[in-house]
Scaffold this active site. Structure first.
Site, PDB file in Angstrom:
ATOM      1  N   LYS A  50      -2.587 -25.280  21.038  1.00 36.65           N
ATOM      2  CA  LYS A  50      -1.597 -24.578  21.145  1.00 36.65           C
ATOM      3  C   LYS A  50      -0.939 -24.730  22.648  1.00 36.65           C
ATOM      4  O   LYS A  50      -1.542 -25.289  23.398  1.00 36.65           O
ATOM      5  CB  LYS A  50      -1.821 -23.175  21.192  1.00 36.65           C
ATOM      6  CG  LYS A  50      -2.311 -22.461  19.945  1.00 36.65           C
ATOM      7  CD  LYS A  50      -1.130 -22.134  18.954  1.00 36.65           C
ATOM      8  CE  LYS A  50      -1.444 -21.295  17.645  1.00 36.65           C
ATOM      9  NZ  LYS A  50      -0.540 -21.153  16.766  1.00 36.65           N
ATOM     10  N   ASP A  68      -9.238 -21.680  12.874  1.00 35.78           N
ATOM     11  CA  ASP A  68      -7.644 -21.442  12.535  1.00 35.78           C
ATOM     12  C   ASP A  68      -7.254 -22.792  11.752  1.00 35.78           C
ATOM     13  O   ASP A  68      -6.298 -22.645  10.753  1.00 35.78           O
ATOM     14  CB  ASP A  68      -6.905 -20.982  13.634  1.00 35.78           C
ATOM     15  CG  ASP A  68      -5.375 -20.641  13.168  1.00 35.78           C
ATOM     16  OD1 ASP A  68      -5.353 -20.231  12.100  1.00 35.78           O
ATOM     17  OD2 ASP A  68      -4.549 -21.015  13.797  1.00 35.78           O
ATOM     18  N   LYS A  94       5.516 -30.720  19.690  1.00 38.15           N
ATOM     19  CA  LYS A  94       4.795 -30.534  18.326  1.00 38.15           C
ATOM     20  C   LYS A  94       4.751 -31.621  17.447  1.00 38.15           C
ATOM     21  O   LYS A  94       5.693 -32.439  17.327  1.00 38.15           O
ATOM     22  CB  LYS A  94       5.969 -29.607  17.540  1.00 38.15           C
ATOM     23  CG  LYS A  94       5.489 -29.224  16.252  1.00 38.15           C
ATOM     24  CD  LYS A  94       6.388 -28.159  15.682  1.00 38.15           C
ATOM     25  CE  LYS A  94       6.066 -27.819  14.031  1.00 38.15           C
ATOM     26  NZ  LYS A  94       4.975 -26.989  14.100  1.00 38.15           N
ATOM     27  N   GLU A 106       0.690 -28.458  18.718  1.00 37.41           N
ATOM     28  CA  GLU A 106       1.797 -27.189  18.665  1.00 37.41           C
ATOM     29  C   GLU A 106       2.287 -26.963  19.893  1.00 37.41           C
ATOM     30  O   GLU A 106       1.751 -26.797  21.010  1.00 37.41           O
ATOM     31  CB  GLU A 106       1.222 -26.171  17.947  1.00 37.41           C
ATOM     32  CG  GLU A 106       0.813 -26.235  16.520  1.00 37.41           C
ATOM     33  CD  GLU A 106       0.178 -24.708  15.845  1.00 37.41           C
ATOM     34  OE1 GLU A 106       0.914 -24.096  15.432  1.00 37.41           O
ATOM     35  OE2 GLU A 106      -1.149 -24.522  15.925  1.00 37.41           O
ATOM     36  N   ARG A 140       0.649  -1.312   0.009  1.00 38.15           N
ATOM     37  CA  ARG A 140      -0.100   0.184  -0.055  1.00 38.15           C
ATOM     38  C   ARG A 140       1.037   1.166  -0.088  1.00 38.15           C
ATOM     39  O   ARG A 140       0.568   2.226  -0.691  1.00 38.15           O
ATOM     40  CB  ARG A 140      -0.923  -0.087   1.086  1.00 38.15           C
ATOM     41  CG  ARG A 140      -1.914  -0.942   1.072  1.00 38.15           C
ATOM     42  CD  ARG A 140      -2.910  -0.946   1.997  1.00 38.15           C
ATOM     43  NE  ARG A 140      -2.417  -1.365   3.403  1.00 38.15           N
ATOM     44  CZ  ARG A 140      -3.057  -1.275   4.664  1.00 38.15           C
ATOM     45  NH1 ARG A 140      -4.164  -0.807   4.673  1.00 38.15           N
ATOM     46  NH2 ARG A 140      -2.235  -1.689   5.679  1.00 38.15           N
ATOM     47  N   HIS A 152      -0.791 -24.438   2.968  1.00 38.73           N
ATOM     48  CA  HIS A 152       0.792 -25.055   3.007  1.00 38.73           C
ATOM     49  C   HIS A 152       0.815 -26.643   3.516  1.00 38.73           C
ATOM     50  O   HIS A 152       1.946 -27.293   3.401  1.00 38.73           O
ATOM     51  CB  HIS A 152       1.593 -24.160   3.795  1.00 38.73           C
ATOM     52  CG  HIS A 152       1.413 -24.181   5.268  1.00 38.73           C
ATOM     53  ND1 HIS A 152       0.775 -23.236   6.059  1.00 38.73           N
ATOM     54  CD2 HIS A 152       1.820 -25.132   6.162  1.00 38.73           C
ATOM     55  CE1 HIS A 152       0.570 -23.933   7.462  1.00 38.73           C
ATOM     56  NE2 HIS A 152       1.392 -24.723   7.556  1.00 38.73           N
ATOM     57  N   HIS A 193      -6.467 -27.254   7.473  1.00 32.64           N
ATOM     58  CA  HIS A 193      -5.597 -28.415   7.595  1.00 32.64           C
ATOM     59  C   HIS A 193      -6.283 -29.680   8.217  1.00 32.64           C
ATOM     60  O   HIS A 193      -5.922 -30.466   7.387  1.00 32.64           O
ATOM     61  CB  HIS A 193      -4.631 -27.740   8.946  1.00 32.64           C
ATOM     62  CG  HIS A 193      -3.826 -26.453   8.372  1.00 32.64           C
ATOM     63  ND1 HIS A 193      -3.518 -26.025   7.161  1.00 32.64           N
ATOM     64  CD2 HIS A 193      -3.038 -25.543   9.204  1.00 32.64           C
ATOM     65  CE1 HIS A 193      -2.853 -25.086   7.365  1.00 32.64           C
ATOM     66  NE2 HIS A 193      -2.610 -24.766   8.524  1.00 32.64           N
ATOM     67  N   LYS A 232      -4.996 -19.036   3.085  1.00 32.79           N
ATOM     68  CA  LYS A 232      -6.378 -18.933   4.366  1.00 32.79           C
ATOM     69  C   LYS A 232      -6.191 -18.011   5.293  1.00 32.79           C
ATOM     70  O   LYS A 232      -5.295 -17.306   5.341  1.00 32.79           O
ATOM     71  CB  LYS A 232      -6.142 -20.497   5.121  1.00 32.79           C
ATOM     72  CG  LYS A 232      -4.849 -20.677   5.980  1.00 32.79           C
ATOM     73  CD  LYS A 232      -5.103 -21.752   6.863  1.00 32.79           C
ATOM     74  CE  LYS A 232      -4.171 -21.903   7.961  1.00 32.79           C
ATOM     75  NZ  LYS A 232      -4.541 -20.842   9.144  1.00 32.79           N
TER      76      LYS A 232
END
Length: 504
Positions: free
Chosen positions: A353, A248, A358, A229, A54, A191, A253, A161
Site C-alpha cells: 500500500k 489480503d 499503481k 497500490e 438484515r 475479481h 490475487h 474473498k
C-alpha cells in the site's frame, strides 16, 4: 439493449440474490456489472434481483440507492431505459442468520417472487458480506432448503474473498460449506480473474507455439509478480489491521497470477482440468521452515509521505488502527516450486500500500545470452530480456530484447515491443466482475477457486504467518509513502544477484 454476441449464450432464467445489498461492494461493483451485462444483452430474459439486508428497506428506497450508486460507479454512460429495466426487477427482503425464522419467511417470499417472474426456480446466491457471515448465511440457506437443487433448477453460492484467514480457518470454512452444497455449486470469486489480461495468460502460453517451448527452467531465470497500490488503508483501518498485506493479497490475487504462469498445460480447456492444474502447481510450492520463511520474506509498514498532491499519514495514525500496530502494509516473498518445469527458478512476489505508482504486472525474466562474441565491441552489458504482462493500469504485453543501434559499428541497446489492448480492441470499460458474474449464471467455474486450491495457497503462506507472529514487531521495516517500498525488498533479490523492475 444490444444484441447478444454470437459466440455467447444467454444464461438460464434465474433469481440473483444478493446478501449485503446495501453495502459498498454491491453499489461499486455488482450492480454496475449487472448493468453492463444488461447493456450487452447478457442477462436472462426472465430475471430478478433480490436484495437481502438484515434490516429491511422498501423496494423504492433500495432501487433509489442502487440507481445512485450506478450513476456514481458506472464504467460507461448510463442509459436510463436499461437501468430502469434492471432496477425494476429488484425486490428487497429482510433476513438475518441470527433470526432463523427470517430465512423461513425469505424462502416463502422468494418462491412467490419466482412464480410471479417465471424464473424457473434457479438461484444464484451472492454473499457480498463480511467473511464472518459466510458460514451462518450458508447454514440457514441449507437448513431451509433454498440451496437444494431439484428438477432442472440449479442453485449456486458465490463467496467473496477472503476465504479464511489462515490454513485452519480456510479448511474449517470449506468443511462447513461442503456439508451444505457440493463443490461444483460453490463459486469462490476473485475479481482479478475477471481482468482480460489475466485470462489472456492462458492464451499467451498455450495458443502460441513460440512461448510454451521456452516456458521452463532451461530458459527462464526468474519470475516477478507485482501488485502495487498508491492508496493507503483509508477507511478500512479496522479490517486491514486484523488482516495485513499477506492475508489480503497473496493467497488469492498473487497466487492466482502465479498459478496461471506456472501451471502445466491442461489436457482440455474445461473447469475441472484447468482448476486441477492450478491447484497442483500451488501444492508444489516448496514448504518453508519458519527460519527460512524469515530469510525469504520482507514485511514493511508505510510512514507518512506524499503521493502526487495527496498527503498520506502514518499507517499507525489511521483511524481504527491500534497504536503501535505491527501489521504489515507491504510484503515481498521468495518462493520455489518443486517440479521439473520450475526447479531452480525463484518466484519473487511483492505487494504493498501507499507506493509511488499503481501497477499490477507479471515479469518473466529470461536467462542472459552468452556475451563472448561481443567482448571486442563497445558493448559493456546486454540489456535484460523480459516478457512483461501488464494487468493494470495498462493492459497489455511488452517484450524487451537487444538490437543493433544503426551505424557502422556494432553497438547494442535494449528495446521494447508493446501490445496494448486498447490499441487493438475496442472494448467497453468494465468493472472486472462482468465475466465472473456471467460465468456464475451459465455454470462455468473455470475462473473460480476450488477448495483444494484455496487450502494449497494457505499452506504455502502459513509458515510466514507463523514466523512473523513469533517475531512480533522484530523485522518489520518502515518505508515512506510514495516510495518503492522497504529497503529489505531490494536486498531480497540483490543477494541472489537480481533486482526488481523499477516502478514506472
Amino acid at each position: 439493449m444490444t444484441e447478444v454476441p454470437s459466440n455467447q449464450r444467454k444464461p438460464d432464467p434465474c433469481s440473483f440474490v444478493i446478501f449485503g445489498v446495501t453495502g459498498d461492494l454491491t453499489h461499486r461493483l455488482v450492480i454496475p456489472a449487472l448493468y453492463n451485462l444488461a447493456a450487452t444483452g447478457l442477462l436472462p430474459g426472465k430475471f430478478c434481483v433480490v436484495g437481502v439486508a438484515r434490516k429491511g428497506t422498501s423496494n423504492d428506497d433500495l432501487r433509489d440507492s442502487l440507481m445512485k450508486g450506478l450513476r456514481e460507479f458506472a464504467t460507461r454512460p448510463v442509459d436510463d431505459a436499461i437501468a430502469k429495466r434492471l432496477l425494476e426487477c429488484v425486490t428487497s427482503i429482510a433476513a438475518d442468520p441470527r433470526e432463523p425464522s427470517s430465512f423461513d419467511e425469505m424462502r416463502e417470499q422468494l418462491e412467490k417472487l419466482e412464480a410471479a417472474r417465471a424464473t424457473g426456480g434457479s438461484r444464484l446466491f451472492y454473499l457480498a458480506t463480511p467473511p464472518g457471515a459466510f458460514a451462518p448465511i450458508s447454514r440457514e440457506l441449507g437448513r431451509t432448503g433454498m440451496l437444494q437443487q431439484k428438477n432442472d433448477a440449479w442453485r449456486r453460492l458465490v463467496i467473496e474473498k477472503p476465504f479464511g484467514t489462515d490454513l485452519a480457518s480456510a479448511k474449517a470454512l470449506n468443511d462447513e460449506l461442503l456439508k451444505i452444497v457440493d463443490e461444483h455449486q460453490i463459486y469462490r470469486i476473485d475479481h482479478y480473474l475477471g481482468k482480460e489480461t489475466v485470462q489472456n495468460i492462458l492464451v499467451l502460453r498455450f495458443a502460441n507455439g513460440m512461448f510454451e517451448p521456452i516456458w521452463n527452467r532451461n530458459h527462464i531465470d526468474h519470475v516477478q509478480i507485482t501488485v502495487d497500490e498508491k492508496l493507503g488503508v483509508g477507511h478500512r483501518g479496522s479490517f486491514y489491521d486484523s488482516t495485513g498485506a499477506l492475508r489480503d493479497m497473496v493467497p488469492n490475487h498473487l497466487f492466482q497470477l502465479l498459478s496461471l504462469v506456472a501451471m502445466e498445460p491442461p489436457a482440455r480447456f474445461d473447469a475441472h482440468t484447468v482448476r486441477s492444474e492450478k491447484a497442483e502447481v500451488l501444492a508444489a510450492i516448496q514448504p518453508q521452515r519458519e527460519s527460512d520463511a524469515l530469510v525469504n520474506s520482507v514485511r514493511g509498514q508505510y510512514q507518512g509521505g506524499k503521493i502526487g498532491d495527496t498527503v498520506i499519514e502514518d499507517y499507525c495514525k489511521t483511524g481504527d488502527v491500534k497504536p503501535g500496530s505491527t501489521t504489515e502494509t507491504y510484503v515481498a516473498l521468495k518462493l520455489a516450486i518443486d517440479n521439473w518445469r520450475w526447479a531452480g527458478v525463484p518466484f519473487y512476489l511483492r505487494t504493498g500500500k501507499a507506493l509511488g505508482i499503481k501497477r499490477t504486472e507479471v515479469a518473466i525474466k529470461f536467462k542472459q545470452a552468452p556475451f563472448t562474441m561481443f567482448s571486442c565491441t563497445p558493448v559493456e552489458a546486454l540489456a535484460e530480456n523480459y516478457l512483461v504482462i501488464g494487468v493494470e493500469p495498462t493492459e497489455g504485453i511488452a517484450l524487451q530484447f537487444n538490437t543493433k543501434v544503426p551505424g557502422p559499428s556494432i553497438r547494442i541497446d535494449g528495446v521494447e515491443m508493446k501490445f496494448r489492448y486498447k490499441d487493438y480492441f475496442k472494448a467497453e470499460p468494465s468493472t472486472g466482475y462482468e465475466t465472473l458474474i456471467y460465468d456464475c449464471m451459465i455454470g462455468d467455474n473455470i475462473l473460480f477457486q476450488r477448495a483444494d486450491s484455496v487450502e494449497a495457497g494457505w499452506q504455502a503462506v502459513q509458515p510466514f504467518l507463523d514466523a512473523w507472529k513469533k517475531a512480533g514487531g522484530k523485522g518489520l521495516e518502515r518505508y515512506k509513502a510514495g516510495s518503492e517500498g522497504p529497503a529489505g525488498a531490494e536486498e531480497l533479490l540483490k543477494r541472489d544477484g537480481r533486482s526488481w523492475r523499477k516502478l514506472g
